[in-house]
Design a protein around this motif. Sequence first.
Motif, PDB file in Angstrom:
ATOM      1  N   TYR A   9       0.833  -1.202   0.000  1.00  0.00           N
ATOM      2  CA  TYR A   9       0.000   0.000   0.000  1.00  0.00           C
ATOM      3  C   TYR A   9       0.872   1.258   0.000  1.00  0.00           C
ATOM      4  N   PHE A  31     -19.496   6.507  -3.893  1.00  0.00           N
ATOM      5  CA  PHE A  31     -20.227   6.534  -2.623  1.00  0.00           C
ATOM      6  C   PHE A  31     -21.387   7.535  -2.714  1.00  0.00           C
ATOM      7  N   PHE A  60     -24.017  12.530   4.168  1.00  0.00           N
ATOM      8  CA  PHE A  60     -22.713  11.872   4.346  1.00  0.00           C
ATOM      9  C   PHE A  60     -21.520  12.817   4.355  1.00  0.00           C
TER      10      PHE A  60
ATOM     11  N   HIS B  30     -17.928  -2.487  -1.066  1.00  0.00           N
ATOM     12  CA  HIS B  30     -17.390  -1.179  -1.423  1.00  0.00           C
ATOM     13  C   HIS B  30     -17.721  -0.192  -0.322  1.00  0.00           C
ATOM     14  N   GLY B  31     -17.149   1.016  -0.433  1.00  0.00           N
ATOM     15  CA  GLY B  31     -17.241   2.001   0.636  1.00  0.00           C
ATOM     16  C   GLY B  31     -18.685   2.275   1.044  1.00  0.00           C
ATOM     17  N   TYR B  32     -19.547   2.527   0.057  1.00  0.00           N
ATOM     18  CA  TYR B  32     -20.944   2.829   0.351  1.00  0.00           C
ATOM     19  C   TYR B  32     -21.610   1.638   1.004  1.00  0.00           C
ATOM     20  N   ALA B  35     -20.821   1.555   4.641  1.00  0.00           N
ATOM     21  CA  ALA B  35     -21.601   2.559   5.380  1.00  0.00           C
ATOM     22  C   ALA B  35     -23.033   2.070   5.573  1.00  0.00           C
ATOM     23  N   GLN B  36     -23.597   1.558   4.487  1.00  0.00           N
ATOM     24  CA  GLN B  36     -24.988   1.064   4.543  1.00  0.00           C
ATOM     25  C   GLN B  36     -25.128  -0.075   5.533  1.00  0.00           C
ATOM     26  N   VAL B  48     -22.445   6.581   9.253  1.00  0.00           N
ATOM     27  CA  VAL B  48     -21.040   6.665   8.846  1.00  0.00           C
ATOM     28  C   VAL B  48     -20.900   7.728   7.773  1.00  0.00           C
ATOM     29  N   GLU B  49     -20.097   8.715   8.062  1.00  0.00           N
ATOM     30  CA  GLU B  49     -19.867   9.763   7.074  1.00  0.00           C
ATOM     31  C   GLU B  49     -18.629   9.447   6.250  1.00  0.00           C
ATOM     32  N   GLN B  50     -18.611  10.025   5.055  1.00  0.00           N
ATOM     33  CA  GLN B  50     -17.419   9.867   4.209  1.00  0.00           C
ATOM     34  C   GLN B  50     -16.170  10.351   4.924  1.00  0.00           C
ATOM     35  N   LEU B  53     -15.191   7.630   7.177  1.00  0.00           N
ATOM     36  CA  LEU B  53     -15.021   6.319   6.557  1.00  0.00           C
ATOM     37  C   LEU B  53     -13.741   6.243   5.719  1.00  0.00           C
ATOM     38  N   TYR B  54     -13.565   7.236   4.851  1.00  0.00           N
ATOM     39  CA  TYR B  54     -12.437   7.108   3.925  1.00  0.00           C
ATOM     40  C   TYR B  54     -11.078   7.229   4.614  1.00  0.00           C
ATOM     41  N   GLU B  58      -8.260   4.246   4.434  1.00  0.00           N
ATOM     42  CA  GLU B  58      -6.848   4.443   4.104  1.00  0.00           C
ATOM     43  C   GLU B  58      -5.948   3.951   5.239  1.00  0.00           C
ATOM     44  N   SER B  73     -19.942  -3.349  -9.388  1.00  0.00           N
ATOM     45  CA  SER B  73     -21.034  -3.400  -8.411  1.00  0.00           C
ATOM     46  C   SER B  73     -22.219  -4.136  -9.039  1.00  0.00           C
ATOM     47  N   ALA B  79     -16.615  -0.148  -9.003  1.00  0.00           N
ATOM     48  CA  ALA B  79     -16.572   0.202  -7.591  1.00  0.00           C
ATOM     49  C   ALA B  79     -15.358  -0.449  -6.942  1.00  0.00           C
ATOM     50  N   ARG B  80     -14.859   0.203  -5.938  1.00  0.00           N
ATOM     51  CA  ARG B  80     -13.677  -0.353  -5.264  1.00  0.00           C
ATOM     52  C   ARG B  80     -14.139  -1.206  -4.099  1.00  0.00           C
ATOM     53  N   TYR B  82     -13.368  -3.567  -0.798  1.00  0.00           N
ATOM     54  CA  TYR B  82     -12.388  -3.767   0.271  1.00  0.00           C
ATOM     55  C   TYR B  82     -12.522  -5.160   0.827  1.00  0.00           C
TER      56      TYR B  82
END
Lengths: 901, 113
Positions: A9, A31, A60, B30-32, B35-36, B48-50, B53-54, B58, B73, B79-80, B82
Amino acid sequence: MSLIDSLRYRWRVLTRSREHETDLAEDMEFFVSSAARAQSDASRGAMGAADARRAARRRFGNSTYYREEARRVSGLTVLDELRQDVRFALRTFARTPMFTAIAVSTLAIGIGANTAIFSAIDTLLLRPLPFREPDRLMNVGLSLPATSQGRARDNFVWSLPKIEAFREAQNVFSDLTTWLFMQFTVRVGDEALRISGEFIDSRYFPTLGIAPALGRVMLRSEDHIGGPQVVVISDELWRSAFNGDSAVLGKSLDVDGTLFTIIGIAPPGFAGVSGVAMFWLPFISPPAAWGIANFQNPDNHSFFLIGRLAPGVTPERAAAIAREIGPRIDAQFPQTGPNAPRFGIAAHPLDETRVDEQVRRTLAMLFAAVGMVLLVACANVASLFLVRAASRRREIAVRLAIGASRGRLVRQLLVESVLLALFGGLASLAVARVGTQVIYAARPVLWGGQSQSGIGTVTVDPIRLNLTALAFTAAIAIGTGIFFGLVPAIQSTRPTLTDSLRVESGVSSRSRIARRLSMRDVLTIFEIALAVVLLAGSGVLVRSLAHLVAVRPGFEPSGVLTLRVNRAPAWSRDSITRFYDVAIDRLRSVPGVASVAIADCAPQSGGCTGSEFNFPDRPGAPSQSAGLHWITPDWNTVMHVPLLSGRLIESTDRKGTPFVALVSETAARSFWPGDDALGKQIALDHGDTARVVGVIGDTRFRGIQRRPMPEVYMSYYQQPMSFRMMLHLRTKGDPATMAEAARRALREVAPGFPVYDVATLEQRISGALGQPRFLAQLLSMFAVLALVLATIGTYGVISYSVAQRTREMGVRIALGATARDVIRLVVGQGVVLAFIGGTIGLAGALAATRSIRAWLYDVPPADPVTLVGIVVLLALAVLLASWLPARRAASVPAVEALRGG
Amino acid sequence: MANSDAQKNELLKGTLDMLVLQTLSVQPLHGYGIAQQIEALSEDALRVEQGSLYPALERLQKKGWITSKWGESPTGRRARYYTISAAGRRQLGNEITSFDAMLVAINRVLRRT
């Protein structure tokens, strides 16, 4: 596992930061759009796309703002700042090119020179010998106490009967091998190569622990008189002469006219114990050819001996045993004569004997000198950074005041230091490379003509750039730069910024400046002191060299060409004098040649012999030792050695006539004090007597540094004892240009006998002066370097303090001080620094020059001329360093200074 | 509004990493999606806010506890995703253990007052 992921990373962030950033942005966009879609779905279409996005944002958070946060965590922000720092540093360098150039070159020279010297030391002294378990190998030599003829020796060569007796008597070595090295003429195709080879016994390769790369080595069963004539050749010879063809095994190699069957190839890089061998011959098999064949003679001292320690035996114990056995062996082979030497036996670890003691000490001296240069360089870099950091305190204060964070500022200064150090390090690579090459090229000179002593010439590897040394010295110099760049940086970023702003604008708080100055002053004093030590060292060496150059050697070295012709092994004593008669006649007829003579050795280039002389006229008188030379009639004409009384050797002094001898002035005086030497009898140690027919001038045969010794000259034609003769040609023009003509002439009378070892006498002599000259040059270079650095250091400190005191100067001028007063004030500051540094330096210099006494000729360590010279030089340097800032200070318009520069 | 947000954030601060690891321990997301998932599992109690979260994502990558990879997705967009690593699972175990211990301790304190 987590470590690998983590590193992957970080690596990605570091190397593909842009990609990482777009990924992050895209992910966050995904997002938001997903959230927006969810909002829109939830409202069942009541919400427009834009409204949905806004709602998602509200819910958000603002992604642009939060992206910064994520970037910070990932390290992207730091990377940005680093880039900025580097750009800023580069701009700063460009703005202060002088500072940058001086700092970079100081680092480069300090690191580079040290690396070069250390590389040489590593290669010559530290790197293990390329044999199996080299620390178990010992050099065993005969030892001789010091006599009037020379210093004590403990690496004297052996005779075979003594070696056999020692082998029987000892139990500390599991293996012993006998060897010696020589120059040979090897014929490959049409070419005759003059190369080095070693004579060995069958134990040689097993003792050293070297296995052949191809084929085999000599077998024990072949190791007897009349055994097969076989040869192992080096990888280098195999590749250069036989194109690395493996079919060479079984073919024959022509060595000095004798054919040897090639049985093996040595591993690449192996060049024997001598470090120069191209092939290995059994010394036992080619009888009579090389004059070493008198194996049964206990006085035929020709061989070196190396032993491998038996398991569990320490080198100390082996040395003790050898010392104990010594007298017993000597008693088995008693020598007759009043001055017969009493041999002992001395064993030393091979590693210790690989480099002549003189070379070892020379390298140590150079290392000390270059270490001082490094210290001066470090001090200089340190004071440069101190001055620079101080001069930037205002800039830093301003930046702090407008909101830069302290950590950020320190980091930025650190980046600058590291970058500067990096440039210095890179430049030092070039310096180190060149330096290493210079030392490698000077290798024969460093050896200082010591190469006759066999084991002393183990030179195994060419000297290469040593990266460990580079890293080490670079770490020291760069660390210094960073430390001295950073400490002031941290100090000046302390939160008391208003103080900083105020002080710098002119209201000097004196105690503060005084405290800061003292650190720089100490560094400058340190630099000056070290420079003085180096100047003193190089000064006495240069003076010593000047004395050496001025020494009159007793002969005229210019206009003489010297060379040797390879003889045919089968020649008898009669045929060899006939050959030289023809050769001399032919050479004399070459246009441009004035006179020709032969002698067994050229002055000051080694290979001369000596003898003990008795005096039949004076029974009971103690014998005396003197150099013994075999010459032909024109020798005095060629060498310009004057006849003082009597006659010279003439062409009628041939075989069958009563032996005649010439003696040198010193010999005449020491053999027959207060009496006339002419007509006296002298007896050589093997009994022959000769009548002294002439006294000739003294000649410094052993070296320009050595006082004239007694020398005795006899007619070569009366007693052609030695086979290795050297032709001396006195030429009318430049002797170097005559080499080809001489070669051609000799080819006519002796086709197929290679001419070798061609050199003008001046070249041979300058070889003798080579080491002192090399040392003087190298040390002078270091000293000048140190002086220049110290001058720069002084300049930096003084101009800094002048800049600090601009206002004070203005006040002084306004109150009526003249330019002269101001200059005196500033220069005075430099003089104080120079005085303190110089005094400390002189004390160190006296100690240093005493330690290099061994290299000095006719110069006392505390040489007044050198010391006065240093004082003058130092005074000039300091004047120069303080004059420029002083002028600047004196020319400050009072008003401007008062306004607050 | 600001007040309640702050409270929610406060609650999340030390535990967000643990919650992210927990959701990822079931499946890559993925990130969203993360959060969901957290919102859904907490029955909308945790948001959870961006902005949290982000940085957390990281940070977890930097520690080597999760890795990321681009994928598709269910709706067919890039979509990324994790994924939790073995080290991440170990970390999650440790965090839950110490979180439990802390909860017990806090409860003890609360009962006494």
